[in-house]
Design an enzyme around this catalytic site. Structure first.
Site, PDB file in Angstrom:
ATOM      1  CB  ILE A  74       6.567  33.791 -22.357  1.00  0.00           C
ATOM      2  CG1 ILE A  74       7.599  34.166 -22.726  1.00  0.00           C
ATOM      3  CG2 ILE A  74       5.402  33.730 -23.939  1.00  0.00           C
ATOM      4  CD1 ILE A  74       8.617  33.354 -24.219  1.00  0.00           C
ATOM      5  CG  ASP A  75       1.124  36.869 -22.499  1.00  0.00           C
ATOM      6  OD1 ASP A  75       1.150  36.785 -20.942  1.00  0.00           O
ATOM      7  OD2 ASP A  75       0.466  37.438 -23.091  1.00  0.00           O
ATOM      8  CE  LYS A  76      -3.260  27.452 -21.632  1.00  0.00           C
ATOM      9  NZ  LYS A  76      -4.679  27.048 -21.605  1.00  0.00           N
ATOM     10  NE  ARG A 117      -2.474  39.403 -25.363  1.00  0.00           N
ATOM     11  CZ  ARG A 117      -2.987  38.484 -24.039  1.00  0.00           C
ATOM     12  NH1 ARG A 117      -2.371  37.405 -23.220  1.00  0.00           N
ATOM     13  NH2 ARG A 117      -4.234  38.733 -24.161  1.00  0.00           N
ATOM     14  CB  THR A 154       2.646  34.497 -25.805  1.00  0.00           C
ATOM     15  OG1 THR A 154       2.057  35.363 -25.848  1.00  0.00           O
ATOM     16  CG2 THR A 154       4.386  34.773 -26.586  1.00  0.00           C
TER      17      THR A 154
END
Length: 319
Positions: A137-139, A236, A141
């Site tokens: 998971i992106d930083k 995204r 998110t």
């Protein structure tokens, strides 16, 4: 040194691919250079035979990798308050990651990451690829991640992920008023010019995102996005591709949209929302040893909920 022993089958849809490219897709925890070295050193068997990296696969072949994987970095356990465990047993740990928490140590973030906290809680994770992290998971998110705690669990979860058997649902606030839900089926890969970005490209890897409308506002929409595949930045990029970029997305978000004649509080909230408005709300999978379906769900975080409340109030004030 960490022993790596994996086996799988080449999917039929990879027919005609180079062996090294197929392995890079099937074993994303390892760099392509590492996999190519294993092929060259004879640690990879295709139907029990060694092949070259440039050799083509036909689909259906049995793959076995038995190698010694050198740890590329030494990650240390740290006692950090960021670890929020939803569930754990001897095979898996399920965590709820806050926005702003980096998952892996790396350039610019050498420590104080989720992995450091996990290693402090479960030191045995040091023996697994990427400390047992199965998906990212992106930083910025928030939401749910599953971590493998043993090599058999790791193998099972990676296979489920590759077979698109994970259930992963997100909530997102996008710019634009969606009329209805839909599906984005658009291949993705690195941006051809801006290499730190991802993009929809004709010859990229398959990527599929389903979405449906949860709540419409005047110039924004709250949606639920369901991942069929899990490419980097997939939601995204896909939503930006169909002209509904995520609110606050610093990379793919486009320009700020503020509803006309909206309250100063809403205007300020939109201006100050500096992360992508994306939350990994639900995760479902087959437990790797209990062989039963399990599912977890976490509520939307406070910053997104505050923005949703203000957007809802804005609709009431203008109807």
């Amino acid at each position: 040194m960490v022993n790596a022993h994996f086996s799988t089958k080449i999917p039929e849809e990879m027919s005609g691919w180079r062996l090294d490219k197929a392995l890079a897709e099937l074993f994303p925890d390892y760099s392509r250079a590492r996999l190519q070295k294993w092929i060259k050193d004879g640690f990879v068997r295709v139907n029990a035979m060694p092949l070259r990296g440039k050799d083509k696969v036909q689909g259906g072949e049995d793959i076995e990798i038995i190698a010694q994987a050198e740890e590329e970095v030494t990650w240390e356990g740290q006692d950090l308050p960021i670890l929020k465990i939803l569930y754990e047993d001897k095979d898996i740990i399920v965590v709820n990651k806050d926005a702003g928490v980096v998952v892996h140590p790396g350039a610019g973030n050498p420590d104080k990451t989720l992995v450091n906290a996990l290693l402090n809680h479960a030191p045995e994770l040091a023996q697994l690829p990427r400390a047992g992290i199965i998906h990212r998971i992106d930083k910025d998110t928030s939401g749910i991640l599953v971590v493998a705690r043993s090599l058999p669990a790791h193998t099972s979860l990676v296979e489920q992920l590759q077979a698109r058997e994970f259930k992963r649902e997100y909530q997102a606030i996008v710019t634009g008023m969606m009329v209805a839900g839909g599906t984005v089926d658009a291949p993705m890969d690195r941006h051809p010019v801006h290499r730190t970005k991802m993009a929809v490209v004709a010859h990229g890897k398959p990527a599929v995102t389903h979405y449906r409308v949860m709540q419409r506002f005047r110039v924004h929409t709250l949606i639920r996005a369901i991942l069929e595949t899990g490419r980097t930045h997939q939601i995204r990029v896909h939503l930006s591709h169909v002209h509904y970029p995520l609110v606050g997305d610093p990379v793919y978000g486009g320009r700020l949209h503020i509803p006309p004649a909206s309250s100063p509080e809403l205007q300020e909230a939109l201006r100050q929302f500096k992360r992508q408005a994306l939350h990994a709300e639900k995760l479902g999978l087959i437990h790797p040893t209990q062989d039963e379906y399990m599912e977890w769900q976490v509520p939307i975080p406070a910053d997104m909920q505050h923005l949703i409340n203000l957007l809802s109030q804005d609709v009431k004030e203008h109807t």
